[in-house]
Design a protein around this motif. Structure first.
Motif, short mmCIF file in Angstrom:
data_model
loop_
_atom_site.label_atom_id
_atom_site.label_comp_id
_atom_site.label_asym_id
_atom_site.label_seq_id
_atom_site.Cartn_x
_atom_site.Cartn_y
_atom_site.Cartn_z
N ALA A 1 33.59 -2.38 25.89
CA ALA A 1 34.64 -1.78 25.08
C ALA A 1 34.27 -2.01 23.61
O ALA A 1 34.58 -3.07 23.05
N THR B 1 35.34 -0.95 20.77
CA THR B 1 36.37 -1.14 19.75
C THR B 1 36.82 -2.59 19.64
O THR B 1 37.22 -3.03 18.57
N SER B 2 36.73 -3.35 20.74
CA SER B 2 37.13 -4.75 20.71
C SER B 2 35.94 -5.70 20.86
O SER B 2 36.12 -6.92 20.86
N THR C 1 34.29 -6.31 23.51
CA THR C 1 34.48 -7.00 24.77
C THR C 1 33.55 -6.37 25.80
O THR C 1 33.39 -5.15 25.83
N ALA D 1 41.06 -9.81 23.85
CA ALA D 1 40.79 -9.92 25.29
C ALA D 1 41.56 -11.10 25.88
O ALA D 1 41.55 -12.18 25.29
N GLU E 1 37.37 2.40 26.71
CA GLU E 1 38.28 2.07 25.61
C GLU E 1 38.71 0.61 25.68
O GLU E 1 38.79 -0.10 24.69
N SER E 2 39.01 0.16 26.91
CA SER E 2 39.49 -1.20 27.13
C SER E 2 39.12 -1.62 28.55
O SER E 2 39.21 -0.81 29.48
N LEU E 3 38.72 -2.88 28.73
CA LEU E 3 38.33 -3.34 30.07
C LEU E 3 39.48 -3.31 31.05
O LEU E 3 39.28 -3.12 32.24
N ASP E 4 40.71 -3.50 30.57
CA ASP E 4 41.83 -3.50 31.51
C ASP E 4 42.17 -2.11 32.04
O ASP E 4 42.95 -1.97 32.96
N LYS E 5 41.54 -1.08 31.50
CA LYS E 5 41.77 0.28 31.96
C LYS E 5 40.70 0.73 32.97
O LYS E 5 40.76 1.84 33.48
#
Length: 168
Positions: free
Chosen positions: A105, A107-108, A110, A129, A158-162
């Motif tokens: 990701a 943007t973060s 991570t 994170a 975009e995000s690991l949780d997605k």
């Protein structure tokens, strides 16, 4: 660690060391401070044993968190790959070519590095994170991993949780 190296995420030759760092230091110190204060106050005013024991538990848990062996771990990278070390003991090593997949990701900053098995995988927790640890100079580690792992093994999200997980 190579001669001349240090544990600050800087380079020693082509080796870079990124120590695991506790993310909840303030909470641990707060539990120890409040627990210590309550235990002292309870002892002074002659309160029952329950508040003293409860306060002692706060002190013990805070101290245990700060002294955890996890904070001796480090991710070390070099031209051949990455390794997770506990002091001078290598827990595991992955050649760049052995990394199965990286979910990143940007943007973060991570990333999850899939080494083929849970015990050979690493999370690089970036900004925001939800991980119980941070990594020293995590952005440099994130950039190093993406620079060395072939693009066809990197999934950018975009995000690991997605990320959708494969059913096991």
């Amino acid at each position: 660690m190579a001669a001349g190296g240090n544990a600050t995420g800087t380079h020693a030759g082509s080796e870079s060391v990124h120590r695991f760092l506790p993310r909840y230091r303030g909470l641990a110190w707060g539990a120890m401070g409040i627990g210590g204060g309550l235990a002292t106050l309870s002892a002074i005013i002659g309160a029952s044993l329950i508040p003293i024991v409860g306060a002692g538990v706060g002190v013990a848990l805070g101290a245990a968190y700060l002294r955890s062996p996890t904070w001796k771990l480090a991710v070390v990278t070099d031209e051949q790959g990455l390794a997770v070390r506990a002091g001078d003991t290598e827990r595991f090593r992955l050649a760049w070519s052995d990394i199965v997949k990286v979910v990143a990701a940007p943007t973060s900053n991570t990333a999850f590095i899939d080494g083929g098995a849970p015990e050979r995988s690493v999370l690089i927790p970036g900004d925001g994170a939800p991980a119980p640890y941070g990594l020293e100079n995590a952005k440099a580690l994130f950039d190093t991993v993406l620079a060395h792992v072939p693009a066809d093994r990197v999934e950018r999200v975009e995000s690991l949780d997605k990320v959708k997980r494969d059913p096991a």
